[in-house]
Design a protein around this motif. Structure first.
Motif, PDB file in Angstrom:
ATOM      1  N   GLU A   1       0.821  -1.215   0.000  1.00  0.00           N
ATOM      2  CA  GLU A   1       0.000   0.000   0.000  1.00  0.00           C
ATOM      3  C   GLU A   1       0.856   1.268   0.000  1.00  0.00           C
ATOM      4  O   GLU A   1       0.466   2.279  -0.573  1.00  0.00           O
ATOM      5  CB  GLU A   1      -0.957  -0.004   1.186  1.00  0.00           C
ATOM      6  CG  GLU A   1      -2.037  -1.072   1.086  1.00  0.00           C
ATOM      7  CD  GLU A   1      -3.143  -0.873   2.106  1.00  0.00           C
ATOM      8  OE1 GLU A   1      -3.741   0.227   2.126  1.00  0.00           O
ATOM      9  OE2 GLU A   1      -3.406  -1.798   2.875  1.00  0.00           O
TER      10      GLU A   1
ATOM     11  N   ARG B   1      -6.967  -0.886  -4.919  1.00  0.00           N
ATOM     12  CA  ARG B   1      -8.147  -1.430  -4.233  1.00  0.00           C
ATOM     13  C   ARG B   1      -8.533  -2.776  -4.826  1.00  0.00           C
ATOM     14  O   ARG B   1      -8.865  -3.720  -4.099  1.00  0.00           O
ATOM     15  CB  ARG B   1      -9.295  -0.424  -4.363  1.00  0.00           C
ATOM     16  CG  ARG B   1     -10.540  -0.821  -3.585  1.00  0.00           C
ATOM     17  CD  ARG B   1     -11.642   0.196  -3.782  1.00  0.00           C
ATOM     18  NE  ARG B   1     -12.810  -0.145  -2.983  1.00  0.00           N
ATOM     19  CZ  ARG B   1     -13.988   0.440  -3.088  1.00  0.00           C
ATOM     20  NH1 ARG B   1     -14.160   1.427  -3.983  1.00  0.00           N
ATOM     21  NH2 ARG B   1     -15.007   0.063  -2.332  1.00  0.00           N
TER      22      ARG B   1
ATOM     23  N   ALA C   1      -8.545  -6.347  -2.789  1.00  0.00           N
ATOM     24  CA  ALA C   1      -9.797  -7.085  -2.680  1.00  0.00           C
ATOM     25  C   ALA C   1      -9.671  -8.487  -3.265  1.00  0.00           C
ATOM     26  O   ALA C   1     -10.181  -9.469  -2.693  1.00  0.00           O
ATOM     27  CB  ALA C   1     -10.908  -6.314  -3.386  1.00  0.00           C
TER      28      ALA C   1
ATOM     29  N   GLU D   1     -10.281  -3.980   2.185  1.00  0.00           N
ATOM     30  CA  GLU D   1     -10.242  -2.633   1.623  1.00  0.00           C
ATOM     31  C   GLU D   1      -8.891  -1.998   1.943  1.00  0.00           C
ATOM     32  O   GLU D   1      -8.199  -2.426   2.884  1.00  0.00           O
ATOM     33  CB  GLU D   1     -11.364  -1.774   2.235  1.00  0.00           C
ATOM     34  CG  GLU D   1     -12.746  -2.109   1.714  1.00  0.00           C
ATOM     35  CD  GLU D   1     -12.922  -1.680   0.272  1.00  0.00           C
ATOM     36  OE1 GLU D   1     -12.562  -0.536  -0.072  1.00  0.00           O
ATOM     37  OE2 GLU D   1     -13.425  -2.500  -0.530  1.00  0.00           O
TER      38      GLU D   1
ATOM     39  N   GLU E   1      -6.780   2.973   5.988  1.00  0.00           N
ATOM     40  CA  GLU E   1      -7.374   4.302   6.112  1.00  0.00           C
ATOM     41  C   GLU E   1      -6.473   5.387   5.516  1.00  0.00           C
ATOM     42  O   GLU E   1      -6.962   6.345   4.904  1.00  0.00           O
ATOM     43  CB  GLU E   1      -7.645   4.609   7.587  1.00  0.00           C
ATOM     44  CG  GLU E   1      -8.315   5.965   7.820  1.00  0.00           C
ATOM     45  CD  GLU E   1      -8.548   6.248   9.286  1.00  0.00           C
ATOM     46  OE1 GLU E   1      -8.958   7.384   9.595  1.00  0.00           O
ATOM     47  OE2 GLU E   1      -8.311   5.347  10.119  1.00  0.00           O
TER      48      GLU E   1
ATOM     49  N   ARG F   1      -6.973   5.545   1.864  1.00  0.00           N
ATOM     50  CA  ARG F   1      -8.303   6.082   1.554  1.00  0.00           C
ATOM     51  C   ARG F   1      -8.333   7.601   1.727  1.00  0.00           C
ATOM     52  O   ARG F   1      -8.947   8.317   0.923  1.00  0.00           O
ATOM     53  CB  ARG F   1      -9.362   5.418   2.436  1.00  0.00           C
ATOM     54  CG  ARG F   1      -9.525   3.917   2.205  1.00  0.00           C
ATOM     55  CD  ARG F   1     -10.882   3.412   2.702  1.00  0.00           C
ATOM     56  NE  ARG F   1     -11.078   3.684   4.113  1.00  0.00           N
ATOM     57  CZ  ARG F   1     -10.723   2.856   5.100  1.00  0.00           C
ATOM     58  NH1 ARG F   1     -10.110   1.717   4.810  1.00  0.00           N
ATOM     59  NH2 ARG F   1     -10.960   3.164   6.365  1.00  0.00           N
TER      60      ARG F   1
END
Length: 593
Positions: free
Chosen positions: A188, A215, A219, A225, A228, A231
């Motif tokens: 990430e 994403r 998944a 997901e 944070e 996101r």
């Protein structure tokens, strides 16, 4: 250890031995100067059910390892009551150096010292030559250590890109990040860095697409997901709330000048040329062109001289490989990104470039120029900046430029270059084979470096074996390849420039090269060329002169043109390739009698 296992001493490569011996060596190196217990070595090499001869075999492998070391270094490997100990000094093991540089780079990055972080991280990452211990069998210890080191490597790659973003250099981070998320789609942090990089380059759609890819990968593989933090970054990009790194045309100030020169390598037999070039570069405001045949080491000489005078250009050094950069506008935009400048389009790139350099004292190195048109956009009126160019042709139409030709090395210098890489003792044992090797390499530094790499990779083989292989003209260009070095590609570059040119004289020159270059004698007359291509004498002479200008042929008064052996082999190679494709390079041509 950061690649295949390689041990060097005294300028030569030591024999690493069979797989289990390499595994033993690797295990000892993982605990440098510490004792590795016998039971741990046996389990690593043979697993939980070792043969009864395991202990004896272990002693054999240890004895071979000690014998492979130079006589004065054999006390490095010693037996202890519970195991073996291999003494390793600070800075001798690439793995240790990498781990230290990665840690220092991370610490500098956390302290806000991005330039220092980038330098340390790039120094450490440059040590990697492939996968860690890629030619060594992995037992449980080596496998576990490899997992940890591979994770550190990925973190260091991400830290490097983080440092580039902190230094307002997003363009340099883009390709490494794309490669990183392609190979490791579940990281990430790498996806977040890629999104920030694309946003900084004003590619908002690309940044949003990157989030969608991240994403989807998470998944599909993990059923989760994004975290944070990722996101939140996505929302900031959607709302255009993420501040771009650059919003106007500008360039980094004196606190962070670009330092883009490639690393300097050893230059042998070029003392006079290096001194002359260093002197010329010491006076800012000039255009200096280093020209000569492909493979003659022009770039090495130019880079070494550029490093020697770097302190005279306090606003930094730009480097652009024109062969790899694409069309002129693309190359200019690449240079502007190196300066931290943003432009709205290639049509105004040259104006932005001149404006940015107007009051700077910079050294701009343009490597592998094919023609004058590639160079002209980089010429500036600034009295404080110098443009250094390397090319095969002389680029004689550039007014006011200083020219330095770099040709093949002398025989003695060629032997010194070989000796530097393979050790003088090995060449002294086979002086005739070494002389043949120099001759067959055309005294070109690139060919000699490749031959030296081949000799280092096979330290137990005689020099004569490689010389005999090169003596076979059918395979000489194939033999002169080592890893990412290939003489054929270097020699072919000036020919490709002629063959792909829009000028009739250049295409005719390429045709003459294909048809007459393979001639066994290596020497032709104007009349030979006229008969071969059925052209007018005037245009054929101009085509032959273009071959001389591109360093693919030489001129011998009054009307003879000569092809060096390697150029002749290239011409044969090109002609054979076209024949395989059913092409003959021109329907009007006929063979030379």
């Amino acid at each position: 250890m950061l690649g295949a296992l390689v041990m060097r001493a005294g300028g030569g490569v030591l024999a690493a031995g069979p797989p289990k011996q390499r595994a033993l060596t690797s295990l000892l190196l993982m605990r440098p100067s510490g004792v590795v217990p016998f039971h741990e070595m046996i389990e690593e090499l043979w697993g939980p059910a070792p043969p009864r001869s395991a202990a004896a075999n272990l002693r054999t492998y240890a004895g071979r390892l000690r014998a492979a070391l130079p006589p004065r270094e054999r006390d490095r490997l010693v037996a202890r009551p519970l195991g073996y100990r291999l003494r390793v000094e600070d800075g001798e093991l690439d793995l240790d150096v990498f781990e230290a540089e990665a840690a220092a780079g991370r610490a500098s990055l956390e302290d806000g010292r991005a330039e220092e972080a980038l330098r340390r991280l790039e120094t450490g990452l440059a040590l990697w030559r492939g996968e860690m211990l890629e030619d060594v069998p992995h037992g449980p210890v080596i496998a576990a250590r490899k997992v940890a080191v591979d994770a550190l490597r990925l973190s260091a790659e991400e830290d490097r890109c983080e440092a580039l973003l902190a230094l307002d250099q997003p363009a340099r981070a883009l390709d490494p990040l794309r490669a990183l998320v392609t190979a490791h789609p579940l990281r990430e942090r790498a996806w977040g860095l890629l999104m920030r990089t694309l946003y900084a380059l004003h590619d908002v759609c690309g940044a949003l697409d990157a989030y969608a890819e991240a994403r989807g990968a998470l998944a599909e593989d993990l059923g989760i997901e994004p975290h944070e933090e990722l996101r939140r970054l996505h929302q900031a990009i959607l709302r255009r709330e993420l501040a771009p790194l650059r919003t106007v045309v500008s360039a980094p100030g004196p606190a962070c000048p670009p330092r883009q020169l490639p690393p300097s390598t050893a230059v042998v037999g070029r003392e006079e040329e290096l001194s002359d070039l260093t002197r010329r570069l010491g006076a800012p405001g000039d255009v200096v062109i280093v020209h000569g045949p492909a493979g003659s080491g022009k770039s090495c000489v130019a880079v070494s001289a550029a490093h020697a005078v770097a302190d005279r250009y306090p606003d930094g050094q730009l480097y652009v490989d024109l062969r790899a950069a694409g069309p002129g506008a693309d190359a200019l935009c690449q240079a502007l990104r190196g300066l931290g400048a943003e432009v709205t389009g290639p049509d105004v790139a040259h104006l932005t470039y001149r404006s940015v350099l107007a009051d700077r004292r910079m050294l701009v190195m343009l490597d592998n120029a094919a023609d004058t048109a590639q160079v002209r956009p980089f010429l500036v009126a600034s009295p404080g900046s110098t443009v250094l160019v390397t090319s095969c042709p002389m680029l004689s139409v550039l007014d006011g430029a200083a020219h330095l030709r770099v040709g093949p090395l002398g025989h003695a210098a060629s032997l010194r270059l070989l000796s530097l890489h393979v050790g003088p003792a090995r060449l002294r044992r086979e002086p005739d084979a070494a002389d043949d090797l120099v001759r067959l390499c055309g005294r070109l530094p690139l060919a000699l470096r490749i031959a030296a790499a081949r000799l280092r990779a096979h330290a137990d083989r005689p020099v004569r074996e490689l010389a005999d292989r090169l003596g076979d003209e059918r395979q000489r260009l194939d033999e002169l390849e080592a890893d990412d070095l290939a003489l054929r590609a270097s020699l072919r570059s000036p020919y490709d420039c002629l063959a792909g040119s829009g000028r009739c004289v250049d295409r005719l020159a390429a045709e003459v090269f294909r048809r007459l270059g393979p001639a066994p004698a290596g020497m032709i007359s104007v009349q030979d060329a006229v008969r071969a291509v059925r052209g007018r004498a005037g245009e054929v002479v101009r085509a032959l002169d273009r071959l001389v200008e591109m360093e693919l042929a030489g001129f011998r008064p009054p009307d003879r043109y000569v092809f060096a052996d390697l150029a002749r082999l290239l011409a044969r190679d090109v002609a054979a390739h076209l024949a395989e494709r059913g092409l003959n390079g021109g329907s009007r041509a006929r063979p030379v009698a």
